[in-house]
Design a protein around this motif. Structure first.
Motif, PDB file in Angstrom:
ATOM      1  N   GLY A  90       0.797  -1.218   0.000  1.00  0.00           N
ATOM      2  CA  GLY A  90       0.000   0.000   0.000  1.00  0.00           C
ATOM      3  C   GLY A  90       0.824   1.258   0.000  1.00  0.00           C
ATOM      4  N   VAL A  91       2.062   1.171   0.523  1.00  0.00           N
ATOM      5  CA  VAL A  91       2.987   2.305   0.510  1.00  0.00           C
ATOM      6  C   VAL A  91       4.359   1.778   0.116  1.00  0.00           C
ATOM      7  CG1 VAL A  91       4.107   4.129   1.845  1.00  0.00           C
ATOM      8  CG2 VAL A  91       1.706   3.560   2.294  1.00  0.00           C
ATOM      9  N   LEU A  92       4.947   2.404  -0.885  1.00  0.00           N
ATOM     10  CA  LEU A  92       6.321   2.103  -1.307  1.00  0.00           C
ATOM     11  C   LEU A  92       7.192   3.286  -0.929  1.00  0.00           C
ATOM     12  CD1 LEU A  92       8.659   0.792  -2.923  1.00  0.00           C
ATOM     13  CD2 LEU A  92       7.664   1.831  -4.993  1.00  0.00           C
ATOM     14  N   VAL A  93       8.222   3.039  -0.117  1.00  0.00           N
ATOM     15  CA  VAL A  93       9.164   4.089   0.265  1.00  0.00           C
ATOM     16  C   VAL A  93      10.499   3.807  -0.405  1.00  0.00           C
ATOM     17  CG1 VAL A  93      10.303   5.319   2.134  1.00  0.00           C
ATOM     18  CG2 VAL A  93       8.002   4.375   2.485  1.00  0.00           C
ATOM     19  N   ASN A  94      10.817   4.586  -1.436  1.00  0.00           N
ATOM     20  CA  ASN A  94      12.099   4.469  -2.142  1.00  0.00           C
ATOM     21  C   ASN A  94      13.119   5.351  -1.429  1.00  0.00           C
ATOM     22  OD1 ASN A  94      11.526   2.707  -4.435  1.00  0.00           O
ATOM     23  ND2 ASN A  94      10.155   4.330  -5.141  1.00  0.00           N
ATOM     24  N   ASN A  95      13.751   4.760  -0.411  1.00  0.00           N
ATOM     25  CA  ASN A  95      14.699   5.501   0.417  1.00  0.00           C
ATOM     26  C   ASN A  95      16.148   5.082   0.179  1.00  0.00           C
ATOM     27  OD1 ASN A  95      15.607   6.983   2.998  1.00  0.00           O
ATOM     28  ND2 ASN A  95      16.175   4.865   3.411  1.00  0.00           N
ATOM     29  N   ALA A  96      16.382   3.916  -0.403  1.00  0.00           N
ATOM     30  CA  ALA A  96      17.759   3.438  -0.588  1.00  0.00           C
ATOM     31  C   ALA A  96      18.573   4.460  -1.370  1.00  0.00           C
ATOM     32  CB  ALA A  96      17.758   2.100  -1.316  1.00  0.00           C
ATOM     33  N   GLY A  97      19.786   4.692  -0.916  1.00  0.00           N
ATOM     34  CA  GLY A  97      20.640   5.656  -1.606  1.00  0.00           C
ATOM     35  C   GLY A  97      22.103   5.293  -1.450  1.00  0.00           C
ATOM     36  N   ARG A  98      22.880   5.720  -2.410  1.00  0.00           N
ATOM     37  CA  ARG A  98      24.320   5.503  -2.371  1.00  0.00           C
ATOM     38  C   ARG A  98      25.016   6.835  -2.553  1.00  0.00           C
ATOM     39  NH1 ARG A  98      27.340   0.460  -5.077  1.00  0.00           N
ATOM     40  NH2 ARG A  98      26.037  -0.444  -3.444  1.00  0.00           N
ATOM     41  N   GLY A  99      26.031   7.089  -1.741  1.00  0.00           N
ATOM     42  CA  GLY A  99      26.795   8.326  -1.848  1.00  0.00           C
ATOM     43  C   GLY A  99      28.070   8.126  -2.644  1.00  0.00           C
ATOM     44  N   LEU A 100      28.590   9.224  -3.167  1.00  0.00           N
ATOM     45  CA  LEU A 100      29.850   9.183  -3.917  1.00  0.00           C
ATOM     46  C   LEU A 100      30.419  10.587  -3.957  1.00  0.00           C
ATOM     47  CD1 LEU A 100      31.887   7.671  -5.744  1.00  0.00           C
ATOM     48  CD2 LEU A 100      30.421   8.272  -7.694  1.00  0.00           C
ATOM     49  N   ALA A 101      31.617  10.748  -3.422  1.00  0.00           N
ATOM     50  CA  ALA A 101      32.324  12.020  -3.527  1.00  0.00           C
ATOM     51  C   ALA A 101      33.435  11.830  -4.542  1.00  0.00           C
ATOM     52  CB  ALA A 101      32.893  12.436  -2.174  1.00  0.00           C
ATOM     53  N   ALA A 102      33.232  12.330  -5.746  1.00  0.00           N
ATOM     54  CA  ALA A 102      34.193  12.098  -6.826  1.00  0.00           C
ATOM     55  C   ALA A 102      34.050  13.168  -7.892  1.00  0.00           C
ATOM     56  CB  ALA A 102      33.974  10.718  -7.442  1.00  0.00           C
ATOM     57  N   ALA A 103      35.191  13.622  -8.405  1.00  0.00           N
ATOM     58  CA  ALA A 103      35.175  14.601  -9.489  1.00  0.00           C
ATOM     59  C   ALA A 103      34.899  13.901 -10.817  1.00  0.00           C
ATOM     60  CB  ALA A 103      36.509  15.330  -9.558  1.00  0.00           C
ATOM     61  N   GLN A 104      34.139  14.559 -11.677  1.00  0.00           N
ATOM     62  CA  GLN A 104      33.789  13.970 -12.970  1.00  0.00           C
ATOM     63  C   GLN A 104      35.022  13.732 -13.835  1.00  0.00           C
ATOM     64  OE1 GLN A 104      30.268  16.017 -14.784  1.00  0.00           O
ATOM     65  NE2 GLN A 104      30.276  17.124 -12.833  1.00  0.00           N
ATOM     66  N   CYS A 105      36.029  14.601 -13.696  1.00  0.00           N
ATOM     67  CA  CYS A 105      37.225  14.442 -14.530  1.00  0.00           C
ATOM     68  C   CYS A 105      38.035  13.212 -14.135  1.00  0.00           C
ATOM     69  CB  CYS A 105      38.096  15.694 -14.464  1.00  0.00           C
ATOM     70  SG  CYS A 105      38.722  16.085 -12.807  1.00  0.00           S
ATOM     71  N   VAL A 106      37.776  12.672 -12.937  1.00  0.00           N
ATOM     72  CA  VAL A 106      38.466  11.468 -12.487  1.00  0.00           C
ATOM     73  C   VAL A 106      37.599  10.232 -12.701  1.00  0.00           C
ATOM     74  CG1 VAL A 106      39.432  10.268 -10.472  1.00  0.00           C
ATOM     75  CG2 VAL A 106      39.778  12.743 -10.754  1.00  0.00           C
ATOM     76  N   THR A 107      36.338  10.328 -12.338  1.00  0.00           N
ATOM     77  CA  THR A 107      35.464   9.158 -12.287  1.00  0.00           C
ATOM     78  C   THR A 107      34.742   8.887 -13.594  1.00  0.00           C
ATOM     79  OG1 THR A 107      35.161   9.489  -9.918  1.00  0.00           O
ATOM     80  CG2 THR A 107      33.512   8.145 -11.042  1.00  0.00           C
ATOM     81  N   GLY A 108      34.390   9.934 -14.328  1.00  0.00           N
ATOM     82  CA  GLY A 108      33.678   9.737 -15.589  1.00  0.00           C
ATOM     83  C   GLY A 108      32.422   8.915 -15.396  1.00  0.00           C
ATOM     84  N   ASP A 109      32.263   7.880 -16.206  1.00  0.00           N
ATOM     85  CA  ASP A 109      31.078   7.022 -16.097  1.00  0.00           C
ATOM     86  C   ASP A 109      31.463   5.629 -15.620  1.00  0.00           C
ATOM     87  OD1 ASP A 109      32.415   6.177 -18.371  1.00  0.00           O
ATOM     88  OD2 ASP A 109      30.577   5.746 -19.485  1.00  0.00           O
ATOM     89  N   ASP A 110      32.418   5.548 -14.708  1.00  0.00           N
ATOM     90  CA  ASP A 110      32.909   4.237 -14.281  1.00  0.00           C
ATOM     91  C   ASP A 110      31.875   3.519 -13.411  1.00  0.00           C
ATOM     92  OD1 ASP A 110      33.107   5.190 -11.695  1.00  0.00           O
ATOM     93  OD2 ASP A 110      35.294   5.146 -11.605  1.00  0.00           O
TER      94      ASP A 110
END
Length: 276
Positions: A90-110
């Motif tokens: 009756g209620v769906l709570v989409n709370n799952a989350g993942r953090g990431l501290a990363a610069a785009q110039c380093v991480t890109g789309d890895d």
């Protein structure tokens, strides 16, 4: 303006990301209000501890559903298991989350970046799609947890902020798409919350973190979310001071620019892969 609310007592609820932080506190709060729960996360031991605590307090023991939502297809599998455990949702709570501290110039789309979007963006959409027939039959509620960072472009938190901004847009769009179906859509926008992995602690500060307003407790966030579900609200920002960057985006950009001057971010000239 709210819509018809939800009487949580005896309502079957699926909460993702329930092993810690806001999700853990919300599971306890919903159980205290009489909901029947399925709780999902990667850390089964943490979920079992929460389930035991709820049962010891006299509530129905939640169904523990171990899952890794960074894997494509895991959300659809979780939906099937939640329906089997609860009978319906009756209620769906989409709370799952993942953090990431990363610069785009380093991480890109890895892989780390793609896993973040799988957890924070694609999984809520997949779960909603899979559970929508059940939610429609229950005149249920979809709760998507986003973030004030969707309006504050802080360096190295771009992946997290972008994922939450995308989820926020899809949440508002979903509300329009489901108009007239009886299904309510609530966007929960947490500000600074005292959890194990706060964004401010992940940043590459030059001389220590900047002073920020005191974070709110996960318990206060959980109470605000549960009450918003009961009242049929469309959006709940907690604390309410976090409304400022959402309603005044220029201020959000100024905050990000101030933070940027205090961060030790990579020089893209030193990190860009050579072309061959």
């Amino acid at each position: 303006m709210g819509r018809r609310g939800v009487a949580l007592r005896e309502t079957p609820v699926l909460v993702t990301g329930a092993s810690s932080g806001i999700g853990r506190a919300l599971a306890l709060e919903l159980a205290g209000r009489g909901a029947r729960l399925a709780i999902a996360a990667r850390r089964a031991a943490n979920l079992e501890e929460i389930a035991d605590r709820i049962a010891a307090a006299g509530g129905p023991r939640p169904h523990v559903l171990e899952t890794d939502l960074s894997r494509p297809g895991a959300a659809a599998d979780l939906a099937d298991r939640a329906l089997a455990a609860l009978g319906t949702v009756g209620v769906l709570v989409n709370n799952a989350g993942r953090g990431l501290a990363a610069a785009q110039c380093v991480t890109g789309d890895d892989l780390a970046a793609r896993e973040l979007f799988e957890v924070n963006f694609w999984s809520p959409i997949a779960l909603t799609r899979a559970l929508l027939p059940a939610l429609t039959g229950q005149s249920g509620t979809v709760v998507n947890v986003t973030s004030t960072l969707q309006a504050v472009p802080i360096p190295t938190l771009g992946y997290y902020g972008a994922g939450k901004a995308a989820l926020g847009h899809m949440t508002r769009t979903l509300r329009n798409e489901l108009a007239g179906t009886g299904v309510s859509v609530l966007e929960v926008v947490p500000g600074g919350t005292d959890t194990a992995a706060r964004d401010v602690d992940l940043l590459p500060w030059r001389n220590g973190p900047m002073r920020t307003p005191p974070p709110v407790t996960p318990g206060s966030s959980a109470r605000a979310i549960a009450t918003a579900i009961e009242k049929g609200k469309r959006r709940r920002v907690h604390p309410r001071s976090s409304l400022v960057p959402l309603e005044a985006p220029t201020l959000g950009r100024l905050i990000a620019a101030t933070v940027a001057r205090r961060l030790a971010t990579p020089d893209p000239r030193d990190t860009t892969p050579e072309r061959t």
